[in-house]
Design an enzyme around this catalytic site. Sequence first.
Site, mmCIF file in Angstrom:
data_model
loop_
_atom_site.group_PDB
_atom_site.id
_atom_site.type_symbol
_atom_site.label_atom_id
_atom_site.label_comp_id
_atom_site.label_asym_id
_atom_site.label_seq_id
_atom_site.Cartn_x
_atom_site.Cartn_y
_atom_site.Cartn_z
ATOM 1 N N GLU A 166 -4.131 34.779 13.801
ATOM 2 C CA GLU A 166 -4.648 33.514 13.287
ATOM 3 C C GLU A 166 -5.668 32.924 14.248
ATOM 4 O O GLU A 166 -5.677 33.238 15.438
ATOM 5 C CB GLU A 166 -3.515 32.488 13.123
ATOM 6 C CG GLU A 166 -2.392 32.921 12.222
ATOM 7 C CD GLU A 166 -1.192 31.988 12.324
ATOM 8 O OE1 GLU A 166 -0.350 32.043 11.423
ATOM 9 O OE2 GLU A 166 -1.097 31.228 13.319
ATOM 10 N N LYS A 186 -7.139 30.436 16.859
ATOM 11 C CA LYS A 186 -6.651 29.478 17.853
ATOM 12 C C LYS A 186 -7.702 28.379 17.939
ATOM 13 O O LYS A 186 -8.786 28.594 18.460
ATOM 14 C CB LYS A 186 -6.436 30.111 19.222
ATOM 15 C CG LYS A 186 -5.791 29.120 20.185
ATOM 16 C CD LYS A 186 -5.585 29.680 21.560
ATOM 17 C CE LYS A 186 -4.737 28.714 22.390
ATOM 18 N NZ LYS A 186 -5.183 27.316 22.327
ATOM 19 N N ARG A 211 -2.110 19.620 18.672
ATOM 20 C CA ARG A 211 -0.898 20.077 17.995
ATOM 21 C C ARG A 211 -0.253 18.896 17.258
ATOM 22 O O ARG A 211 -0.129 17.793 17.817
ATOM 23 C CB ARG A 211 0.064 20.649 19.035
ATOM 24 C CG ARG A 211 1.308 21.341 18.477
ATOM 25 C CD ARG A 211 1.022 22.759 18.123
ATOM 26 N NE ARG A 211 2.236 23.491 17.764
ATOM 27 C CZ ARG A 211 2.884 24.308 18.591
ATOM 28 N NH1 ARG A 211 2.432 24.490 19.824
ATOM 29 N NH2 ARG A 211 3.956 24.954 18.181
ATOM 30 N N ARG A 228 2.486 17.026 20.192
ATOM 31 C CA ARG A 228 3.268 18.086 20.840
ATOM 32 C C ARG A 228 4.261 17.530 21.850
ATOM 33 O O ARG A 228 5.244 18.185 22.187
ATOM 34 C CB ARG A 228 2.359 19.116 21.500
ATOM 35 C CG ARG A 228 1.573 18.612 22.684
ATOM 36 C CD ARG A 228 0.795 19.742 23.350
ATOM 37 N NE ARG A 228 1.671 20.684 24.009
ATOM 38 C CZ ARG A 228 1.463 21.987 24.084
ATOM 39 N NH1 ARG A 228 0.394 22.504 23.521
ATOM 40 N NH2 ARG A 228 2.295 22.776 24.724
ATOM 41 N N GLU A 250 -2.193 22.298 13.698
ATOM 42 C CA GLU A 250 -3.222 21.691 14.536
ATOM 43 C C GLU A 250 -4.023 20.735 13.668
ATOM 44 O O GLU A 250 -4.132 20.914 12.452
ATOM 45 C CB GLU A 250 -4.189 22.760 15.078
ATOM 46 C CG GLU A 250 -3.583 23.751 16.025
ATOM 47 C CD GLU A 250 -3.756 23.340 17.479
ATOM 48 O OE1 GLU A 250 -4.731 22.626 17.792
ATOM 49 O OE2 GLU A 250 -2.919 23.734 18.291
ATOM 50 N N PHE A 300 0.267 26.143 10.470
ATOM 51 C CA PHE A 300 0.543 27.564 10.724
ATOM 52 C C PHE A 300 2.023 27.903 10.720
ATOM 53 O O PHE A 300 2.392 29.058 10.951
ATOM 54 C CB PHE A 300 -0.087 28.029 12.045
ATOM 55 C CG PHE A 300 0.227 27.172 13.248
ATOM 56 C CD1 PHE A 300 1.498 27.132 13.787
ATOM 57 C CD2 PHE A 300 -0.781 26.427 13.840
ATOM 58 C CE1 PHE A 300 1.774 26.361 14.906
ATOM 59 C CE2 PHE A 300 -0.520 25.646 14.955
ATOM 60 C CZ PHE A 300 0.773 25.615 15.500
ATOM 61 N N ARG A 332 8.003 29.813 27.171
ATOM 62 C CA ARG A 332 6.811 30.541 26.718
ATOM 63 C C ARG A 332 7.193 32.017 26.592
ATOM 64 O O ARG A 332 7.080 32.780 27.537
ATOM 65 C CB ARG A 332 5.671 30.363 27.718
ATOM 66 C CG ARG A 332 5.119 28.946 27.763
ATOM 67 C CD ARG A 332 3.922 28.871 28.672
ATOM 68 N NE ARG A 332 3.455 27.510 28.810
ATOM 69 C CZ ARG A 332 2.603 26.914 27.970
ATOM 70 N NH1 ARG A 332 2.136 27.589 26.942
ATOM 71 N NH2 ARG A 332 2.220 25.667 28.161
ATOM 72 N N LYS A 375 -1.599 34.256 22.945
ATOM 73 C CA LYS A 375 -2.918 33.672 22.717
ATOM 74 C C LYS A 375 -3.981 34.532 23.399
ATOM 75 O O LYS A 375 -3.807 34.972 24.539
ATOM 76 C CB LYS A 375 -2.979 32.225 23.200
ATOM 77 C CG LYS A 375 -2.511 31.990 24.623
ATOM 78 C CD LYS A 375 -2.433 30.501 24.919
ATOM 79 C CE LYS A 375 -1.854 30.232 26.310
ATOM 80 N NZ LYS A 375 -1.703 28.798 26.595
#
EC number: 6.5.1.1
Length: 503
Positions: free
Chosen positions: A209, A211, A216, A231, A260, A298, A367, A373
């Site tokens: 997708e 970025k 966010r 976020r 986003e 997303f 993470r 990413k």
Amino acid sequence: MLLADVVATSAALAATRSRKSKIAALAELLTRAGPGELPAVVAFLTGQPTQGRIGAGWRTLAELGAAPAGAPELTVAQVDAALGEVASASGSGSAQRRTVALRGLFARATQDEQRFLFRLLTGELRQGALEGVMVDAIATAAAVPGEVVRRAFMLSGRLPVTASAAVTGGERALGEFRLALGRPIRPMLASPAESLEEAIAEHASAIVEYKMDGARIQVHREGDEVHVYTRTLREITGSVGELVELVRALPCRSVVLDGETLALSDDGRPRPFQETMSRFGSTRDEQVRALLLRPYFFDCLHLDGEDLLDAPLRERNNALRTVAGAHLIPGESEPGAPAEILESALEAGHEGVMVKSLDSPYAAGRRGRAWLKVKPVHTLDLVVLAAEWGHGRRTGYLSNLHLGARDPDGGPPIMVGKTFKGLTDELLAWQTKTFPELETRRDDWTVYLRPELVVEIELDGAQVSTRYPGGVALRFARVVRYRPDKQAHDADTIDAVRATLKG
């Protein structure tokens, strides 16, 4: 429990680099805390009061002038109650009432306790009890699996609440946390990949997708009631009316979407990130209010009564497509398309692409490698530690930034370099106005700050260096933008900096 017990544990955390030792020290203290004390103990040791900001700044605390008590007598409950009184003061004379209450509190504290309270209330308490360490300590104290605590924390969004449930009710109580419409959950995060090929190879099946260079958002809808969160879980519903109306019109009864949002120029390209973020605050600037935001969703975490957090991304993506329609983020899961998607994302003015495992559930707090990413330009999110006064054209402005990476074991940010490159006249003026509000101390050349601001830095990797404590230094660092949507615990770690070492 005495505040002195918390202070002693804080000192023990600061004295060791061992994550295992930190977890053991915290767990031992948590098992001794009473049910009513536990939320405050967890909050204090993760660096903030239960009340959040209490309305008293560094200068107010520095000028209290309270002589320390000779022996420890303050309890955690008494400190929490006193801070609650300070935080609730409002109206005429509230500043004076806060000062009187704080002076009374500090007068009952020993010298070590005063130092602890000062650092706690000014945001300088960095003894090594970051959220990840505390989550593991809660799991140890309650004798429950860490993943169960992490999931409950994701759903509650509040570590003190999660700790209370774990210690008093164990795994059963933690299992009662559910996604609740109108209560934001902690977002799932991504890790960087060196290349698109590496990211694709890491997953058996994946979606690629765009970025985007946006902010966010997480939106919740139940009937006609809509909430929009950032976020950091801050609610911005009142500032983004166009997003509220759009979500209210989606073909569903209830939904939770992750995505986003960004402002676009007339030619459809993304406007600067700061312009998007300007819409998230209360403003009377008609030009800012006229700037319309467009969402790109997303992920779908809930749809019409069904929670989808544990479903694989391919199922969540199917639900997303049924409800989000034209507001889907661009991307494809077909083989052979990733390079074209990356190229089209860059041509449209976006940062790169995300590569996401279609087999992965929605998981927050770490993470992981389920989301990767890929950005052609290497950037890091770092913490601003200090700024030096400028020279020449920049005389009178706070300019050269001291930059720190996050310590994954919970210690203070680790300095990795300085830069003044990329700072526009507008940013210089903003820094000079804003930084004194975060000041902890200064000397002739430098103003030192509470480690709260996150800035995105573009760099040509790192190099081995003995100049800074992390053993690395940034190469050709340049400011891209500030990240008001991120907090210090969202910054990249020293390990991420070391991963960019040249040669």
